[in-house]
Design a protein around this motif. Sequence first.
Motif, short mmCIF file in Angstrom:
data_model
loop_
_atom_site.label_atom_id
_atom_site.label_comp_id
_atom_site.label_asym_id
_atom_site.label_seq_id
_atom_site.Cartn_x
_atom_site.Cartn_y
_atom_site.Cartn_z
N SER A 31 0.64 -1.21 0.20
CA SER A 31 -0.04 -0.01 0.06
C SER A 31 0.93 1.41 -0.08
O SER A 31 1.89 1.27 0.52
N LEU A 32 0.40 2.23 -0.70
CA LEU A 32 0.92 3.63 -0.91
C LEU A 32 1.45 4.16 0.57
O LEU A 32 2.06 4.70 1.03
N LYS A 33 0.10 3.89 1.48
CA LYS A 33 0.22 4.61 2.72
C LYS A 33 1.46 3.89 3.79
O LYS A 33 1.83 4.74 4.72
N ASP A 34 1.83 2.74 3.36
CA ASP A 34 2.94 2.17 4.35
C ASP A 34 4.30 2.33 3.53
O ASP A 34 5.28 1.80 4.18
N LEU A 35 4.29 3.05 2.36
CA LEU A 35 5.46 3.34 1.89
C LEU A 35 6.59 4.19 2.86
O LEU A 35 6.11 5.32 2.91
N LYS A 36 7.55 3.58 2.92
CA LYS A 36 8.76 4.65 3.60
C LYS A 36 9.93 4.62 2.95
O LYS A 36 10.44 3.68 2.34
N PHE A 37 10.71 5.70 3.07
CA PHE A 37 11.84 6.05 2.26
C PHE A 37 12.94 6.14 3.26
O PHE A 37 12.74 6.82 4.64
#
Length: 265
Positions: free
Chosen positions: A104-110
Amino acid sequence: MHKKIDSPQNTFIKKCLFLLDKSRERKKTGTFIIEGEREIMLAIKGGYSIKTILFCSEIFFGNLTNFKTQETEIIEVSLDVYQKLAYRSTTEGIIAIAKSKALSLKDLKFQHKNPLILISEAPEKPGNIGAILRTADAANVDAFIIANPKTDLYNPNIIRSSVGCVFTNNIATGTTEEIIDFLKINNISFYSAILQEAVNYDTCDYTKPTAIVVGTEATGLSEKWRTASNQNIKIPMNGEIDSMNVSVAAGILIFEAKRQRGFLS
């Protein structure tokens, strides 16, 4: 002790075959099949949970403890059963059933404050998706995002063609609209590979938070990317045709960004 399955007609083996063949089954169960020692190790390294290991003692001579956690079930299968499940002709005698991720996009971390992202809109061919995943891995991008996915990312063809890079990349999926909103909210400039209103790709500055967006060879990118992007970019071509394989184009563009950032060695 672990149990052994000798019959290809075993109910559990039939369920495994459904996982291999049916995207619907993978989505319903939240699991998928991984074949091969390297791919399984990459999945474990990528934080995937391994539910079951199936191995054939006539082929596999490695150490099973490398793949086992407390929750992993180990099952020995006969050569007959293994050959029924094996996707590749040259194989190593080991297969895993893993839990899928939501992506999910909301779980994406950089990992970095100045991310470099590769985005692919509506890729459909597993071979192309695998090749783009390998490109993303080679460039060590901060994330690979698929807009409007047409194919289940845990399709065995994608796992095979990506050589396990589906597990090494930081991946998310979403609609084109969701991804554009995500990029804008996070102040990430994005450059769309599209011929209309485009400048040569090497004239842009990719040293700040950046996303490179590529479409399919057949239809290119949707209109939303053309109108929303910070700049449309093109790769000058001197031949008779005006398109190239999407993974090749992605590689040219993303490595120009890497070059500008001084990340090449």
